[in-house]
Write an enzyme that holds these catalytic residues in place. Sequence first.
Site, PDB file in Angstrom:
ATOM      1  CB  CYS A   9      -0.956   0.006   1.186  1.00 37.12           C
ATOM      2  SG  CYS A   9      -2.191  -1.287   1.080  1.00 37.12           S
ATOM      3  CG  HIS A  25      -3.070   3.844   1.815  1.00 36.18           C
ATOM      4  ND1 HIS A  25      -3.579   3.394   0.619  1.00 36.18           N
ATOM      5  CD2 HIS A  25      -3.119   2.787   2.669  1.00 36.18           C
ATOM      6  CE1 HIS A  25      -3.913   2.123   0.740  1.00 36.18           C
ATOM      7  NE2 HIS A  25      -3.653   1.736   1.969  1.00 36.18           N
ATOM      8  CG  ASN A  84      -6.530  -0.483   1.199  1.00 34.96           C
ATOM      9  OD1 ASN A  84      -5.865  -0.056   0.249  1.00 34.96           O
ATOM     10  ND2 ASN A  84      -5.976  -0.921   2.307  1.00 34.96           N
TER      11      ASN A  84
HETATM   12  N1  COA Z   1     -18.280  -8.191   9.633  1.00 36.16           N
HETATM   13  C1  COA Z   1     -18.753  -8.424  10.877  1.00 36.16           C
HETATM   14  N2  COA Z   1     -17.956  -8.723  11.916  1.00 36.16           N
HETATM   15  C2  COA Z   1     -16.632  -8.774  11.680  1.00 36.16           C
HETATM   16  C3  COA Z   1     -16.079  -8.547  10.409  1.00 36.16           C
HETATM   17  C4  COA Z   1     -16.966  -8.249   9.373  1.00 36.16           C
HETATM   18  N3  COA Z   1     -16.546  -7.998   8.117  1.00 36.16           N
HETATM   19  N4  COA Z   1     -14.739  -8.667  10.489  1.00 36.16           N
HETATM   20  C5  COA Z   1     -14.446  -8.962  11.765  1.00 36.16           C
HETATM   21  N5  COA Z   1     -15.593  -9.033  12.490  1.00 36.16           N
HETATM   22  C6  COA Z   1     -15.727  -9.323  13.918  1.00 36.16           C
HETATM   23  C7  COA Z   1     -14.557 -10.091  14.457  1.00 36.16           C
HETATM   24  O1  COA Z   1     -14.728 -11.466  14.226  1.00 36.16           O
HETATM   25  C8  COA Z   1     -14.611  -9.744  15.920  1.00 36.16           C
HETATM   26  O2  COA Z   1     -15.608 -10.522  16.525  1.00 36.16           O
HETATM   27  P1  COA Z   1     -15.389 -11.121  18.012  1.00 36.16           P
HETATM   28  O3  COA Z   1     -15.218  -9.916  18.877  1.00 36.16           O
HETATM   29  O4  COA Z   1     -16.643 -11.881  18.228  1.00 36.16           O
HETATM   30  O5  COA Z   1     -14.153 -11.940  17.915  1.00 36.16           O
HETATM   31  C9  COA Z   1     -15.100  -8.304  15.918  1.00 36.16           C
HETATM   32  O6  COA Z   1     -15.717  -8.101  14.634  1.00 36.16           O
HETATM   33  C10 COA Z   1     -13.980  -7.289  16.100  1.00 36.16           C
HETATM   34  O7  COA Z   1     -12.906  -7.630  15.235  1.00 36.16           O
HETATM   35  P2  COA Z   1     -11.578  -6.781  15.197  1.00 36.16           P
HETATM   36  O8  COA Z   1     -10.695  -7.340  14.140  1.00 36.16           O
HETATM   37  O9  COA Z   1     -11.024  -6.661  16.566  1.00 36.16           O
HETATM   38  O10 COA Z   1     -12.173  -5.383  14.730  1.00 36.16           O
HETATM   39  P3  COA Z   1     -11.490  -3.988  14.662  1.00 36.16           P
HETATM   40  O11 COA Z   1     -12.270  -3.024  15.459  1.00 36.16           O
HETATM   41  O12 COA Z   1     -10.015  -4.044  14.886  1.00 36.16           O
HETATM   42  O13 COA Z   1     -11.722  -3.600  13.131  1.00 36.16           O
HETATM   43  C11 COA Z   1     -10.435  -3.473  11.101  1.00 36.16           C
HETATM   44  C12 COA Z   1     -11.125  -4.381  12.135  1.00 36.16           C
HETATM   45  C13 COA Z   1      -9.760  -4.351  10.067  1.00 36.16           C
HETATM   46  C14 COA Z   1     -11.497  -2.614  10.449  1.00 36.16           C
HETATM   47  C15 COA Z   1      -9.417  -2.558  11.817  1.00 36.16           C
HETATM   48  O14 COA Z   1      -8.598  -3.334  12.651  1.00 36.16           O
HETATM   49  C16 COA Z   1      -8.569  -1.809  10.864  1.00 36.16           C
HETATM   50  O15 COA Z   1      -9.027  -0.955  10.140  1.00 36.16           O
HETATM   51  N6  COA Z   1      -7.254  -2.063  10.874  1.00 36.16           N
HETATM   52  C17 COA Z   1      -6.330  -1.396  10.002  1.00 36.16           C
HETATM   53  C18 COA Z   1      -6.401  -2.068   8.691  1.00 36.16           C
HETATM   54  C19 COA Z   1      -5.705  -1.330   7.643  1.00 36.16           C
HETATM   55  O16 COA Z   1      -5.724  -0.133   7.602  1.00 36.16           O
HETATM   56  N7  COA Z   1      -5.106  -2.092   6.772  1.00 36.16           N
HETATM   57  C20 COA Z   1      -4.540  -1.651   5.590  1.00 36.16           C
HETATM   58  C21 COA Z   1      -3.263  -1.008   5.825  1.00 36.16           C
HETATM   59  S1  COA Z   1      -2.589  -0.810   4.244  1.00 36.16           S
END
Ligand code: COA
Length: 315
Positions: free
Chosen positions: A110, A242, A272
Site C-alpha cells: 500500500c 492512503h 482500499n
Molecule cells: N463483519 C462483521 N464482523 C466482523 C467482520 C466483518 N466484516 N470482520 C471482523 N468481524 C468481527 C470479528 O470477528 C470480531 O468478533 P469477536 O469480537 O466476536 O471476535 C469483531 O468483529 C472485532 O474484530 P476486530 O478485528 O477486533 O475489529 P477492529 O475493530 O479491529 O476492526 C479493522 C477491524 C480491520 C477494520 C481494523 O482493525 C482496521 O481498520 N485495521 C487497520 C487495517 C488497515 O488499515 N489495513 C490496511 C493497511 S494498508
Amino acid sequence: MLSAGGYLPADLVTNEELARRYGLDTSDEWIQERTGIRQRHLAAPGETASSMGIKAARQALERAGVDAAEVDAVIVATATPDSSFPATAVRIQAGLGITRGFAFDLLAACTGFIYALSVADAMIRTGQCRTALVIGAETYSRILDWTDRTTCVLFGDGAGAVVLRAEEGEAGILSSHIHADGRHGGILHVEGGPGSTGGTGLLRMAGREVFKHAVTKLASAVDEALTANGLERGDVNWLVPHQANIRIIEAMGKKLHLAPERVITTVQRHANTSAASIPLAMAEAVGEGRFQPGDLLLLEAIGGGLTWGATLLRW
Ligand code: COA
C-alpha cells in the site's frame, strides 16, 4: 507534477451486495462503522493492473497535455501484476505505444505509490529521465480470501496515474521519506505466491496490529517530511492519504489541524485500492479542480512489509 488520472472498474459493489454475492456473515453497518467503506469497484474477468493502468495513464496524459511519445519512464507500483513478467509497467508502456525509455514495477504494497514517486523524483533529478508516468494499479480482488470477512470487505480494484516532468520553478516534489521494517511482515502479508506455492497467494491481515502501527508510523513520517523542508503543519493545504480506513485518515487530518474538506477521502467509495489509492484520490481532486497552483500537498501511506512513507509536493 503535471496532472493525475484514474480508472475504476464498472462493477460497483455495495457492502450489502458484497455480503450477498460471497455469502458473508457481515453487515453494511459493521463495515461502515469500522472503516467508512460503503462500496468498492471490482475488476471484470480479463481486466488487469495493466489494462486499468493504461486507462488511468491516458487520462493523466490528456489532462497534462502530454503526448505518450514524450514519456521516457513508466514506473508502476503494484502488488498484483498481470503476471511475474513482463512487468506491468512494460505492458502499459506497450499499450500506450511508447517504444523508448524504460519501464519497471515496484512493490511496496500500500506504500507503493509513495515509493514510486520517490524513485521517479530521484531519477528525474539525476537526469535519467525527463517525463515519467508514475502509476498505482491493483486487482486485490484476485488475492482476497472471499471466505474471510475480516479482510475481503476492506479492498477494491482500480488504477491511478500521475505525470512528472523535470521543470524549473517552485512546483513539484519537495521530498519523499520512505521506510521499511520487515520484522512486522507477518501482520499484513500474502500467504503463498508465484515463487513459493506457484499460485497468487491470499492476503492475510491482523487488522488491530496494523492499525496500531499505522497511527504512530504515519504521524512520524509526516513530521519527518515537514521538518526536512522547514515547514509546519499549518502550511499544508491538502492531505492526500492512503485510503484504508476513515478512522486513520481522520486521525491524521486532526493531527495536521486540517478542516475535513482539506483531506481528500475516497475510501467510502473505493475501499482500499492499495498502491492505486493515492493517485486515484489525486485524480478525483484534479477532476474537481481542487488543487490550486502553489498549494502544498502532503501524501502518506503505510502497508505490507511493513512499509510506510510520506511525500510533500507543491502543486
Ligand atoms: N463483519 C462483521 N464482523 C466482523 C467482520 C466483518 N466484516 N470482520 C471482523 N468481524 C468481527 C470479528 O470477528 C470480531 O468478533 P469477536 O469480537 O466476536 O471476535 C469483531 O468483529 C472485532 O474484530 P476486530 O478485528 O477486533 O475489529 P477492529 O475493530 O479491529 O476492526 C479493522 C477491524 C480491520 C477494520 C481494523 O482493525 C482496521 O481498520 N485495521 C487497520 C487495517 C488497515 O488499515 N489495513 C490496511 C493497511 S494498508
